[in-house]
Design a protein around this motif. Structure first.
Motif, mmCIF file in Angstrom:
data_model
loop_
_atom_site.group_PDB
_atom_site.id
_atom_site.type_symbol
_atom_site.label_atom_id
_atom_site.label_comp_id
_atom_site.label_asym_id
_atom_site.label_seq_id
_atom_site.Cartn_x
_atom_site.Cartn_y
_atom_site.Cartn_z
ATOM 1 N N TYR A 188 13.116 -4.221 -2.945
ATOM 2 C CA TYR A 188 12.465 -2.927 -2.685
ATOM 3 C C TYR A 188 11.522 -2.629 -3.842
ATOM 4 O O TYR A 188 11.897 -2.786 -5.010
ATOM 5 C CB TYR A 188 13.515 -1.821 -2.569
ATOM 6 C CG TYR A 188 13.027 -0.531 -1.945
ATOM 7 C CD1 TYR A 188 13.225 -0.272 -0.593
ATOM 8 C CD2 TYR A 188 12.385 0.448 -2.710
ATOM 9 C CE1 TYR A 188 12.800 0.914 -0.011
ATOM 10 C CE2 TYR A 188 11.959 1.631 -2.144
ATOM 11 C CZ TYR A 188 12.169 1.865 -0.790
ATOM 12 O OH TYR A 188 11.750 3.051 -0.221
ATOM 13 N N GLU B 245 17.915 1.271 10.468
ATOM 14 C CA GLU B 245 17.874 2.630 9.934
ATOM 15 C C GLU B 245 18.822 2.843 8.753
ATOM 16 O O GLU B 245 18.718 3.848 8.038
ATOM 17 C CB GLU B 245 18.180 3.647 11.038
ATOM 18 C CG GLU B 245 19.610 3.618 11.572
ATOM 19 C CD GLU B 245 19.841 2.592 12.682
ATOM 20 O OE1 GLU B 245 20.890 2.664 13.336
ATOM 21 O OE2 GLU B 245 18.947 1.733 12.886
ATOM 22 N N ALA C 229 18.173 1.260 3.692
ATOM 23 C CA ALA C 229 18.043 1.906 2.378
ATOM 24 C C ALA C 229 19.405 2.376 1.872
ATOM 25 O O ALA C 229 19.750 2.171 0.698
ATOM 26 C CB ALA C 229 17.064 3.071 2.467
ATOM 27 N N HIS D 198 14.787 6.063 -5.803
ATOM 28 C CA HIS D 198 13.527 5.736 -5.135
ATOM 29 C C HIS D 198 13.733 4.892 -3.878
ATOM 30 O O HIS D 198 12.774 4.686 -3.121
ATOM 31 C CB HIS D 198 12.611 4.982 -6.105
ATOM 32 C CG HIS D 198 12.203 5.788 -7.296
ATOM 33 N ND1 HIS D 198 11.218 6.735 -7.260
ATOM 34 C CD2 HIS D 198 12.683 5.784 -8.577
ATOM 35 C CE1 HIS D 198 11.074 7.284 -8.461
ATOM 36 N NE2 HIS D 198 11.955 6.722 -9.276
ATOM 37 N N VAL E 24 14.573 4.925 -0.582
ATOM 38 C CA VAL E 24 14.797 5.960 0.427
ATOM 39 C C VAL E 24 14.289 5.573 1.818
ATOM 40 O O VAL E 24 14.756 6.124 2.821
ATOM 41 C CB VAL E 24 14.133 7.290 -0.004
ATOM 42 C CG1 VAL E 24 14.826 7.844 -1.241
ATOM 43 C CG2 VAL E 24 12.638 7.100 -0.265
ATOM 44 N N ASP E 25 13.328 4.655 1.896
ATOM 45 C CA ASP E 25 12.699 4.330 3.174
ATOM 46 C C ASP E 25 13.253 3.019 3.716
ATOM 47 O O ASP E 25 12.953 1.945 3.173
ATOM 48 C CB ASP E 25 11.186 4.218 2.993
ATOM 49 C CG ASP E 25 10.446 3.978 4.301
ATOM 50 O OD1 ASP E 25 11.113 3.857 5.349
ATOM 51 O OD2 ASP E 25 9.199 3.896 4.273
ATOM 52 N N PRO E 26 14.052 3.062 4.787
ATOM 53 C CA PRO E 26 14.627 1.803 5.297
ATOM 54 C C PRO E 26 13.566 0.808 5.748
ATOM 55 O O PRO E 26 13.795 -0.401 5.709
ATOM 56 C CB PRO E 26 15.499 2.262 6.468
ATOM 57 C CG PRO E 26 15.014 3.616 6.821
ATOM 58 C CD PRO E 26 14.492 4.225 5.565
ATOM 59 N N ALA E 27 12.394 1.291 6.143
ATOM 60 C CA ALA E 27 11.342 0.385 6.606
ATOM 61 C C ALA E 27 10.745 -0.426 5.461
ATOM 62 O O ALA E 27 10.105 -1.463 5.700
ATOM 63 C CB ALA E 27 10.234 1.178 7.308
ATOM 64 N N GLN E 28 10.944 0.009 4.219
ATOM 65 C CA GLN E 28 10.400 -0.691 3.066
ATOM 66 C C GLN E 28 11.398 -1.667 2.440
ATOM 67 O O GLN E 28 11.049 -2.385 1.496
ATOM 68 C CB GLN E 28 9.937 0.312 2.005
ATOM 69 C CG GLN E 28 8.843 1.236 2.485
ATOM 70 C CD GLN E 28 7.610 0.490 2.948
ATOM 71 O OE1 GLN E 28 7.135 -0.437 2.284
ATOM 72 N NE2 GLN E 28 7.086 0.864 4.118
#
Length: 375
Positions: free
Chosen positions: A186, A235, A238, A258, A260-264
């Motif tokens: 990440y 989902e 993260a 930092h 926080v975004d599962p898509a990242q």
């Protein structure tokens, strides 16, 4: 020079684009096909050890990669609470004009290679790959997935760990295997003063920080996972990554804020393969992950692929038959790649088995010594 004048490179990643650049420098006509119509990359960043910088320099790309990346001064190892266990200095193979290591985001590196391939004059076609390979009469008749055909003097399979070229030319039996580990990555804001690759040894896995730019680094975590337990709902990625890093102290609690975004989150099982020598069948040759995909433990996957490309171009430029050049290519590359593959595999086994006296520092140092040697 051999009689290979026209080359098809299958795969538009680091290995394939390195081959295209190196072969064009030798005056060969090069086509590149890439199945991904967007020709983009997936991932966060990449570690460039000293031998990777040396290879980039030979390709003419080192200066830009260094300018768009972040210099590193070696590796450090810590326990989970941040107590330093050891340090492995990097080697300056090219003297003071380049740092001993570099970190760079994958999209930036990909753009550097794309620009260089276009400038070299290679013909790049996107959204297609090979459908069949027929060898006769000293060449390869290629049928593409769009129905077109063309004859080449040589086909280079640089299409990754699940290589279609490998399957078509070498058979169905050579497939990658799951190593028993998965890795999480990440991108986060860079820690102040971070100029090394830092690894932390925990009870359940290893975590680390890799600088990529003045304001950016990635955090990684590698763990042992039964194959049947690999699946994680998108989902929850993260949350799952933060949970895995919870055992680490020092800077980790602040860094985890930092994530926080599962898509990242980049989450992948670790797979590997080492194709037995030779790495060619007739006039079809494998390079990079198609021939020797290694685990990421010593950060050498991309470097080995670039070295393959340089050696292949070097051997094709020598006088003699194409078959002899391909034999020499494997002879120059196999032992070196096998050793790096084995070192990475051993580190992974130590992590899976939680070996208390595992010499992570020593084996990492050994990998640096091996890769510092000429290619």
């Amino acid at each position: 020079m051999t009689d290979a004048r026209s080359v098809l490179v299958v795969g538009g990643g680091i290995g394939g684009l390195s081959a295209a650049i190196a072969l064009r420098k030798r005056g060969l006509a090069v086509d590149v096909v890439e199945l991904n119509p967007k020709w983009d990359v997936y991932g966060v960043g990449i570690i460039q050890a000293a031998n990777a910088i040396r290879a980039l320099d030979q390709l003419g790309l080192a200066e830009r990669a260094i300018a768009e990346g972040s210099a590193m001064q070696g590796s450090r190892f810590f326990d989970r609470d941040g107590n330093q266990l050891g340090r492995v200095p990097a080697v300056e193979l090219l003297g003071p004009r380049y740092p001993p290591m570099n970190g760079i985001t994958r999209p930036r590196l990909h753009a550097i290679f794309q620009d260089a391939v276009r400038a070299a004059g290679a013909d790049v076609r996107l959204g297609l790959t090979v459908a069949s390979l027929g060898q006769e009469g000293g060449g390869v008749e290629v049928t593409f997935t769009d129905g077109g055909t063309r004859r080449y003097d040589l086909v280079v399979g640089a299409d990754g760990i699940n290589s279609l070229v490998r399957r078509l030319a070498f058979g169905e039996d050579l497939v990658a295997e799951y190593t028993g580990q998965a890795v999480w990555r990440y991108n986060v804001p860079r820690l102040d003063g971070l100029d090394t690759l830092d690894m932390y040894v925990g009870e359940n896995g290893k975590a680390g920080f890799v600088p990529l730019a003045p304001d950016l680094m990635y955090v990684l975590y590698i763990e042992a996972v039964p194959e049947e337990s690999l699946a994680v709902p998108d989902e929850l990625l993260a949350d799952a990554m933060r949970a895995r890093l919870a055992e680490f102290g020092g800077p980790f609690p602040a860094v985890c804020e930092h994530i926080v975004d599962p898509a990242q989150v980049v989450y992948r099982p670790v797979e590997s393969i080492l194709v037995p020598a030779p790495w060619h069948r007739g006039r079809v040759v494998l390079i990079g992950d198609a021939a020797h995909a290694t685990s990421p433990h010593v950060g050498q996957g991309a470097a080995m692929a670039m070295e393959d490309a340089l050696v292949l171009a070097d051997e094709l430029a020598a006088d003699g038959a194409v078959g002899d050049a391909l034999e020499r290519f494997t002879a120059r590359r196999f032992e070196r790649c096998e050793l790096i593959w084995s070192i990475s595999r051993q580190i992974g086994r130590w992590e899976i088995e939680h070996v208390e006296d595992a010499d992570f520092v020593g084996l990492t140092q050994r990998s640096i010594e091996v890769t510092a040697e000429p290619i």
